[in-house]
Design a protein around this motif. Structure first.
Motif, short mmCIF file in Angstrom:
data_model
loop_
_atom_site.label_atom_id
_atom_site.label_comp_id
_atom_site.label_asym_id
_atom_site.label_seq_id
_atom_site.Cartn_x
_atom_site.Cartn_y
_atom_site.Cartn_z
N THR A 35 0.87 -1.18 0.00
CA THR A 35 0.00 0.00 0.00
C THR A 35 0.90 1.22 0.00
O THR A 35 1.92 1.26 0.69
N GLN A 64 3.39 2.76 3.02
CA GLN A 64 3.24 2.07 4.31
C GLN A 64 4.49 1.32 4.76
O GLN A 64 4.74 1.19 5.95
N VAL A 65 5.27 0.83 3.82
CA VAL A 65 6.45 0.03 4.13
C VAL A 65 7.70 0.80 3.72
O VAL A 65 7.78 1.31 2.61
N SER A 124 10.17 3.66 -0.31
CA SER A 124 9.03 2.81 0.01
C SER A 124 8.56 2.08 -1.24
O SER A 124 8.18 2.72 -2.23
N THR A 167 6.02 0.36 -3.66
CA THR A 167 4.60 0.71 -3.77
C THR A 167 3.97 0.08 -5.01
O THR A 167 4.64 -0.20 -6.00
#
Length: 399
Positions: A50, A53-54, A190, A192
């Motif tokens: 998402t 988020q990471v 990140s 995505t």
């Protein structure tokens, strides 16, 4: 009485030595220090990603103070920042950032999409906040190195990428209302997937005029953190009404769609198509994807034929002021063929309807959500980004 002749050498011998004022150091990628994480995190499956988020294992960071200048940049394990509670970034929103992506090409090498445009925009954004300047060419070198280190985080699934967030924040620890003479520059990454989780269906926009996102003479033309906070509440209202994003208006004039630039496709009397977007009047962010779309529109069909579009279809790029009254009229006349939003995160997103004054402007439906022009743009831009289509040296390899 003897007279002593005073010469310039005599004067210099009795004067104190001139003070040596240190010159603040420039940001220098050659001084990079690398401290790799002892344990690496597991990379989640692409299907679970998402947006934002990471975070990956590492980050790049450098600090500025007015005496020493820029510190040696570091690539180190991802972690928290330590800032004084009175820091300018917390008290006066002296924060600027960029959004860019890294992709893996067919040769397995990571690449960036038009990164110099991001660097130029970051320079102007930081300048608008009077933050300490730095050489963006050196920052780009550091970003490339970080991407190479985090290469395993770049998804190989189509429509996925490694999102990069270069950020500069003011760290002057004083409540005095003044420019920050201290700063922290950092880059985080990140992995995505698609920005919108709406699947194949187009997004819905809610036209907002009572809450203004940007205004003449303001900061809408810069990528500053302060531009986004005021949009969150209207976005919540739009979501409750069943819309995905806000379409920002200024006295009825169309500005942006969410945090994206907006385009419309109009049928002309001569059968050609006009692909129009609001002009850069200071209230509109000069998006990298926006500029790329305009250039690709101008190139079809004389220099390249966009995927899915017949060469006989002539496209005309336009930067023009548009109002909701214009959209309503064009829709009623059958001239409004497509509306789509573009940006680094979403690339190209089709718009299916626009809510305004209690009614919806409904756009023509297209198989697969994207209309022919939007689909051609999405396919061509992503092919360039992935290294499947070579165009104007827009992709820069991380080497």
């Amino acid at each position: 009485m003897a007279i002593t002749q005073i010469t310039s050498d005599t004067i210099e011998s009795v004067l104190p030595a001139p003070l040596t004022v240190p010159v603040p150091a420039e940001l220098d990628a050659s001084k990079l220090e690398i401290d790799l994480a002892s344990e690496l995190k597991a990379v989640p499956p692409a299907s679970e990603l998402t947006f934002g988020q990471v975070m990956t294992d590492h980050m790049m960071i450098a600090h500025y103070d007015p005496v020493n200048g820029w510190s040696a940049p570091q690539i180190k394990p991802y972690g928290s920042l330590s800032v004084d509670p009175a820091s300018s970034c917390l008290q006066y929103a002296t924060n600027a950032f960029e959004g860019m992506k890294a992709y893996l090409g067919p040769d397995g090498k990571p690449r960036l999409f038009r990164p110099q445009m991001n660097m130029q925009r970051m320079e102007t954004s930081g300048g608008r906040l009077a933050l300490p300047p730095f050489d963006t060419n050196e920052l780009l070198k550091l970003i490339k190195k970080l991407v190479l280190i985090e290469q395993r985080w770049i998804p190989t699934v189509p429509g996925h990428s490694l999102y990069l967030r270069p950020t500069i924040i003011g760290t002057r620890s004083s409540l005095g209302v003044a420019a920050s003479d201290r700063a922290t520059l950092y880059v985080i990454c990140s992995p995505t997937g698609p920005f919108f989780r709406t699947g194949p269906k187009p997004i819905a926009l809610f036209a907002v005029g009572e809450h203004v996102r940007s205004w003449p003479g303001g900061t809408g033309g810069y990528k500053l953190s302060l531009n986004y906070a005021s949009t969150f509440r209207p976005q919540q209202v739009a979501a409750k009404l069943g819309y995905d994003q806000c379409l920002w208006l200024l006295n009825g004039t169309i500005a942006e769609a969410g945090a994206m630039n907006v385009f419309v496709v109009l049928k002309r009397d001569d059968g050609a198509l006009e692909v129009a977007t609001p002009p850069l009047d200071g209230t509109i962010l000069p998006g990298v994807t926006r500029a790329s779309i305009l250039e690709l529109v101008a190139a079809h069909p004389s220099k390249t034929t966009l995927p899915g579009l017949d060469p006989s279809i002539v496209l005309h790029p336009a930067e023009r002021t548009m109002t909701m009254a214009d959209l309503t009229e064009w829709s009623e006349e059958g001239r409004l063929l497509e509306v789509f939003a573009v940006g680094t995160a979403a690339v190209v997103a089709a718009v299916g309807r626009i809510g305004y004054e209690g009614k919806d402007i409904v756009l023509p439906a297209h198989e697969g959500a994207l209309g022919p022009v939007a689909r051609g743009m999405y396919d061509r831009v992503t092919a360039i980004q992935d290294g499947r289509f070579d165009w104007q040296d827009w992709c820069v390899k991380c080497e």
